[in-house]
Write a protein that holds these residues in place. Structure first.
Motif, PDB file in Angstrom:
ATOM      1  N   ALA A 333       0.829  -1.199   0.000  1.00  0.00           N
ATOM      2  CA  ALA A 333       0.000   0.000   0.000  1.00  0.00           C
ATOM      3  C   ALA A 333       0.862   1.247   0.000  1.00  0.00           C
ATOM      4  O   ALA A 333       0.561   2.242  -0.663  1.00  0.00           O
ATOM      5  N   SER A 334       1.989   1.212   0.752  1.00  0.00           N
ATOM      6  CA  SER A 334       2.885   2.363   0.791  1.00  0.00           C
ATOM      7  C   SER A 334       3.520   2.617  -0.572  1.00  0.00           C
ATOM      8  O   SER A 334       3.606   3.754  -1.038  1.00  0.00           O
ATOM      9  N   ALA A 335       3.963   1.511  -1.240  1.00  0.00           N
ATOM     10  CA  ALA A 335       4.575   1.665  -2.570  1.00  0.00           C
ATOM     11  C   ALA A 335       3.555   2.183  -3.575  1.00  0.00           C
ATOM     12  O   ALA A 335       3.853   3.038  -4.418  1.00  0.00           O
ATOM     13  N   GLY A 336       2.336   1.661  -3.529  1.00  0.00           N
ATOM     14  CA  GLY A 336       1.298   2.121  -4.455  1.00  0.00           C
ATOM     15  C   GLY A 336       0.976   3.591  -4.240  1.00  0.00           C
ATOM     16  O   GLY A 336       0.757   4.346  -5.182  1.00  0.00           O
ATOM     17  N   ARG A 337       0.956   3.988  -2.958  1.00  0.00           N
ATOM     18  CA  ARG A 337       0.658   5.397  -2.669  1.00  0.00           C
ATOM     19  C   ARG A 337       1.762   6.293  -3.212  1.00  0.00           C
ATOM     20  O   ARG A 337       1.501   7.351  -3.787  1.00  0.00           O
ATOM     21  N   GLU A 338       3.020   5.884  -3.041  1.00  0.00           N
ATOM     22  CA  GLU A 338       4.123   6.682  -3.569  1.00  0.00           C
ATOM     23  C   GLU A 338       4.077   6.779  -5.098  1.00  0.00           C
ATOM     24  O   GLU A 338       4.364   7.824  -5.678  1.00  0.00           O
ATOM     25  N   LYS A 339       3.685   5.671  -5.739  1.00  0.00           N
ATOM     26  CA  LYS A 339       3.574   5.691  -7.195  1.00  0.00           C
ATOM     27  C   LYS A 339       2.485   6.655  -7.651  1.00  0.00           C
ATOM     28  O   LYS A 339       2.659   7.442  -8.578  1.00  0.00           O
ATOM     29  N   ARG A 340       1.335   6.581  -6.937  1.00  0.00           N
ATOM     30  CA  ARG A 340       0.238   7.493  -7.305  1.00  0.00           C
ATOM     31  C   ARG A 340       0.624   8.942  -7.069  1.00  0.00           C
ATOM     32  O   ARG A 340       0.323   9.830  -7.877  1.00  0.00           O
ATOM     33  N   LEU A 341       1.320   9.162  -5.967  1.00  0.00           N
ATOM     34  CA  LEU A 341       1.757  10.528  -5.697  1.00  0.00           C
ATOM     35  C   LEU A 341       2.727  11.023  -6.770  1.00  0.00           C
ATOM     36  O   LEU A 341       2.673  12.179  -7.201  1.00  0.00           O
ATOM     37  N   GLY A 342       3.630  10.129  -7.208  1.00  0.00           N
ATOM     38  CA  GLY A 342       4.579  10.519  -8.258  1.00  0.00           C
ATOM     39  C   GLY A 342       3.878  10.881  -9.561  1.00  0.00           C
ATOM     40  O   GLY A 342       4.221  11.858 -10.227  1.00  0.00           O
ATOM     41  N   GLU A 343       2.883  10.050  -9.929  1.00  0.00           N
ATOM     42  CA  GLU A 343       2.155  10.333 -11.165  1.00  0.00           C
ATOM     43  C   GLU A 343       1.382  11.647 -11.057  1.00  0.00           C
ATOM     44  O   GLU A 343       1.313  12.434 -12.011  1.00  0.00           O
ATOM     45  N   LEU A 344       0.777  11.878  -9.887  1.00  0.00           N
ATOM     46  CA  LEU A 344       0.015  13.115  -9.715  1.00  0.00           C
ATOM     47  C   LEU A 344       0.940  14.333  -9.708  1.00  0.00           C
ATOM     48  O   LEU A 344       0.592  15.401 -10.235  1.00  0.00           O
ATOM     49  N   ARG A 345       2.123  14.213  -9.080  1.00  0.00           N
ATOM     50  CA  ARG A 345       3.067  15.330  -9.103  1.00  0.00           C
ATOM     51  C   ARG A 345       3.522  15.636 -10.540  1.00  0.00           C
ATOM     52  O   ARG A 345       3.691  16.797 -10.915  1.00  0.00           O
ATOM     53  N   LYS A 346       3.748  14.544 -11.327  1.00  0.00           N
ATOM     54  CA  LYS A 346       4.127  14.734 -12.735  1.00  0.00           C
ATOM     55  C   LYS A 346       3.018  15.445 -13.501  1.00  0.00           C
ATOM     56  O   LYS A 346       3.270  16.333 -14.323  1.00  0.00           O
ATOM     57  N   ALA A 347       1.753  15.040 -13.228  1.00  0.00           N
ATOM     58  CA  ALA A 347       0.626  15.691 -13.896  1.00  0.00           C
ATOM     59  C   ALA A 347       0.559  17.167 -13.537  1.00  0.00           C
ATOM     60  O   ALA A 347       0.251  18.021 -14.377  1.00  0.00           O
ATOM     61  N   VAL A 348       0.884  17.498 -12.276  1.00  0.00           N
ATOM     62  CA  VAL A 348       0.889  18.908 -11.859  1.00  0.00           C
ATOM     63  C   VAL A 348       1.974  19.668 -12.601  1.00  0.00           C
ATOM     64  O   VAL A 348       1.766  20.797 -13.080  1.00  0.00           O
ATOM     65  N   ARG A 349       3.170  19.045 -12.718  1.00  0.00           N
ATOM     66  CA  ARG A 349       4.263  19.726 -13.436  1.00  0.00           C
ATOM     67  C   ARG A 349       3.901  19.968 -14.894  1.00  0.00           C
ATOM     68  O   ARG A 349       4.126  21.063 -15.440  1.00  0.00           O
ATOM     69  N   LEU A 350       3.337  18.947 -15.548  1.00  0.00           N
ATOM     70  CA  LEU A 350       2.937  19.108 -16.943  1.00  0.00           C
ATOM     71  C   LEU A 350       1.854  20.176 -17.077  1.00  0.00           C
ATOM     72  O   LEU A 350       1.834  20.949 -18.036  1.00  0.00           O
ATOM     73  N   GLY A 351       0.930  20.194 -16.111  1.00  0.00           N
ATOM     74  CA  GLY A 351      -0.112  21.209 -16.147  1.00  0.00           C
ATOM     75  C   GLY A 351       0.464  22.607 -16.036  1.00  0.00           C
ATOM     76  O   GLY A 351       0.032  23.538 -16.727  1.00  0.00           O
ATOM     77  N   ARG A 352       1.432  22.787 -15.127  1.00  0.00           N
ATOM     78  CA  ARG A 352       2.061  24.105 -14.992  1.00  0.00           C
ATOM     79  C   ARG A 352       2.807  24.505 -16.264  1.00  0.00           C
ATOM     80  O   ARG A 352       2.787  25.685 -16.667  1.00  0.00           O
ATOM     81  N   GLU A 353       3.480  23.504 -16.889  1.00  0.00           N
ATOM     82  CA  GLU A 353       4.171  23.801 -18.153  1.00  0.00           C
ATOM     83  C   GLU A 353       3.165  24.205 -19.225  1.00  0.00           C
ATOM     84  O   GLU A 353       3.403  25.155 -19.999  1.00  0.00           O
ATOM     85  N   SER A 354       2.043  23.496 -19.302  1.00  0.00           N
ATOM     86  CA  SER A 354       1.020  23.837 -20.300  1.00  0.00           C
ATOM     87  C   SER A 354       0.467  25.235 -20.053  1.00  0.00           C
ATOM     88  O   SER A 354       0.258  26.005 -21.011  1.00  0.00           O
ATOM     89  N   VAL A 355       0.245  25.584 -18.786  1.00  0.00           N
ATOM     90  CA  VAL A 355      -0.247  26.928 -18.470  1.00  0.00           C
ATOM     91  C   VAL A 355       0.779  27.982 -18.886  1.00  0.00           C
ATOM     92  O   VAL A 355       0.434  29.018 -19.482  1.00  0.00           O
ATOM     93  N   ALA A 356       2.073  27.696 -18.606  1.00  0.00           N
ATOM     94  CA  ALA A 356       3.114  28.661 -18.963  1.00  0.00           C
ATOM     95  C   ALA A 356       3.202  28.846 -20.476  1.00  0.00           C
ATOM     96  O   ALA A 356       3.334  29.971 -20.972  1.00  0.00           O
ATOM     97  N   VAL A 357       3.142  27.732 -21.215  1.00  0.00           N
ATOM     98  CA  VAL A 357       3.193  27.822 -22.680  1.00  0.00           C
ATOM     99  C   VAL A 357       1.994  28.579 -23.214  1.00  0.00           C
ATOM    100  O   VAL A 357       2.113  29.433 -24.100  1.00  0.00           O
ATOM    101  N   ALA A 358       0.809  28.276 -22.680  1.00  0.00           N
ATOM    102  CA  ALA A 358      -0.402  28.957 -23.149  1.00  0.00           C
ATOM    103  C   ALA A 358      -0.360  30.451 -22.826  1.00  0.00           C
ATOM    104  O   ALA A 358      -0.756  31.299 -23.642  1.00  0.00           O
ATOM    105  N   GLU A 359       0.145  30.799 -21.640  1.00  0.00           N
ATOM    106  CA  GLU A 359       0.256  32.219 -21.273  1.00  0.00           C
ATOM    107  C   GLU A 359       1.233  32.946 -22.194  1.00  0.00           C
ATOM    108  O   GLU A 359       0.978  34.073 -22.635  1.00  0.00           O
TER     109      GLU A 359
END
Length: 601
Positions: A333-359
């Protein structure tokens, strides 16, 4: 009584017999002086040769082998067919006559044609190609009866002629392969995409909505970023998912059940191993009366105790398994949670990059009026995509790979030797081709080569003294076979070796062919005529001509009587076969039939 005549005959016979015996004895008996005289060498005498009047011809003799002329190694200029994978011979070259348009061999099931031409095949001929090689191909197609033009351009008419030619020989002309078709489709799609983009931009420009798509894109990017950040916060605050929580409760229940089961088993085993204690009566309460069937015996049999021990052991193992599963689930459960957190953090980074490019895109659009620039660039993109497609389509279609034609300078020719067999990889030379003419290749000494000129007449003589007329075709490097040059590393290297050896190669060609086919490969002798007198002249052996102290040539003529000679000054001429032409300086001093001294005193 004997007659007087018989007596006289007997006496005469005896006298003759005695006389013969004396003569025989006398011939056997010689004095020492007589024996010495008989052993003296004879008196030296002159060796002479007659002066002969004849027509003199000087020749240079060449020894060689009769063969087919102009040997030429044949190699393919490139791949056969449209693919560049391993090239394998599927039909080997066959020795014999090669006619124009015939199939020399097959590689990967594709044909290799022989055509007449001096320009070697060196590239893939595709629609739109121009050059001397294309004009040479068109000329060959016309000779074969397929009516190609003579423009030197691989146009649609040439393509049609090539298709008819291949079909006539039982093959299909090489069409574009899958890669070429995919490239064409990609270029068409690029044109279509550029046109659609340009049309969209023009409409947006006309409607005055140049930045609206960018605003919408920025809004979407920000919304995606918020959703990603919310998902990350929720995951970060929650330890487990509902499903994982349910699984954890199940595992904990399993552990508790295991503990209870193990405790009960241990208590039963402990009770079985010790005497049962009587219960202490409490004054306030009255113990219940046990039922007869629930009463425990005062002592358990041995087999019941072993059964309880087995139950206790199994209970302990079940408890251990439950605890292990619970611990493993926690790690998982701990490993799965870390994996999910990593994917969500990556999605946040990509989202910020997309916002910066669009701006940034929106900012540039507001500052530089990008829609107008985009429309201008879109027009250029459309023109460029169309030009690339048009350029590609000029070379798209039926083509001839470089390995499917071998141009030979003269046809018909003769395939002398195949260098490959079915299954071999095509590497280097595949065959040796010769002309249909016969030749003799040999060499002469360097001093004799100076007498030779192209076109000189010669006589070819076989082992059985059969003679054929021939002509001198070439000397030096021009007489060296192509295969010999190839093996020697080029004409220059061979020429140096020949010069060191004092020999020069010569090439002779018979002027008739009848009767020569059966003699191919046989050794022959060729005599080249390098000079001849117009009429009969006086000739003497070369050894009869001597040069006196004054440097003038002379001959010694035997005078009547045979023991005296006289010198006759002469002028020398043509030399042939050990004989030289001579002319007396003083007319009448040397005549036909006179004998000249060759050697002796």
């Amino acid at each position: 009584m004997r007659s007087p005549r018989r007596v006289l005959g007997a006496v005469l016979a005896g006298v003759v017999l005695i006389a013969g015996g004396g003569w025989a004895v006398g011939t056997r008996l010689r004095s020492p002086a007589d024996e010495a005289a008989l052993r003296q060498p004879p008196k030296p005498s002159l060796i002479t040769s007659p002066v002969v009047r004849r027509k003199l011809t000087s020749t240079v003799t060449v020894s060689g082998t009769l063969a087919y002329g102009s040997p030429l190694p044949v190699a393919l200029a490139g791949v056969v067919g449209g693919a560049a994978e391993a090239q394998r011979v599927t039909r080997a070259p066959r020795p014999g006559k090669i006619a124009e348009g015939s199939v020399l061999m097959e590689v990967n099931g594709r044909p290799v044609f022989a055509l007449r031409g001096k320009v070697p095949m060196h590239r893939t001929m595709t629609p739109g190609a121009t050059g001397a090689d294309v004009r040479q191909l068109q000329a060959a197609l016309r000779r074969l009866g397929f009516g190609a033009p003579g423009t030197g351009v691989f146009d649609s008419a040439t393509t049609s002629a090539v298709q008819r030619w291949y079909a006539k020989r039982g093959y299909a002309a090489q069409e574009p392969d899958l890669t070429a078709k995919q490239t064409r489709e990609q270029l068409r799609q690029a044109v279509q995409t550029a046109e659609e983009s340009l049309l969209t931009d023009r409409k947006a420009l006309e409607a005055g909505r140049d930045v609206l798509p960018l605003k919408l894109k920025l809004g979407n990017a920000r919304e995606d970023l918020r959703a990603a950040e919310d998902a990350l916060k929720e995951e970060d605050s929650a330890n487990l998912t509902p499903e994982e929580t349910r699984q954890l409760e199940d595992l904990r229940r399993s552990v508790r059940a295991g503990e209870e089961e193990a405790l009960a088993a241990e208590q039963a085993l402990t009770a079985a191993r010790s005497p049962q204690a009587l219960p202490t009566a409490e004054p306030e309460t009255t113990p219940p009366t046990p039922k007869p069937e629930a009463a425990l015996p005062t002592a358990k049999p041995e087999e019941d105790r072993r059964l309880l021990e087995l139950r206790a052991s199994n209970a302990r193992q079940n408890l251990e398994s439950a605890r292990t599963a619970l611990a493993a689930f926690g790690d998982q459960a701990s490993a799965g949670r870390e994996k999910r957190l990593g994917e969500l953090r990556k999605a946040v980074r990509l989202g910020r990059e997309s916002v910066a490019v669009a701006e940034q895109a929106l900012r540039q659009a507001r500052q530089n009026s990008p829609l107008q620039l985009k429309v201008a660039n879109g027009g250029k993109n459309v023109a460029s995509a169309r030009a690339i497609l048009a350029e590609y389509m000029r070379t798209y279609g039926i083509g001839i790979p470089p390995g499917e034609i071998v141009f030979l300078s003269a046809l018909p020719a003769r395939l002398d030797k195949a260098e490959v067999k079915p299954g071999d990889a095509v590497e280097g030379k595949v065959a040796t081709v010769t002309s249909a003419a016969f030749t003799v290749t040999g060499s002469v000494e360097s001093r004799e080569a100076k007498l030779l000129r192209r076109g000189m007449k010669a006589t070819l003589e076989t082992a059985d003294e059969t003679r054929f007329p021939a002509v001198l075709s070439a000397t030096g490097d021009a007489a060296r076979p192509a295969e010999a040059e190839e093996k020697a590393g080029g004409a220059g290297a061979t020429g140096v070796a020949d010069e060191k050896l004092g020999s020069v190669p010569v090439l002779l060609t018979p002027t008739v062919v009848k009767g020569l086919r059966e003699l191919v490969g046989a050794p022959v002798t060729v005599k080249i005529s390098v000079g001849a007198t117009e009429n009969a002249v006086l000739t003497v052996p070369v050894a009869a001509v001597v040069t006196s102290a004054d440097g003038r040539p002379r001959v010694q003529v035997e005078l009547p009587g045979g023991d005296k000679t006289g010198d006759v000054e002469v002028r020398t001429g043509l030399t042939a076969d050990g004989t030289v032409e001579v002319t007396p300086v003083k007319p009448g001093t040397l005549n036909e039939g006179d004998r000249v001294v060759v050697s002796g005193v």
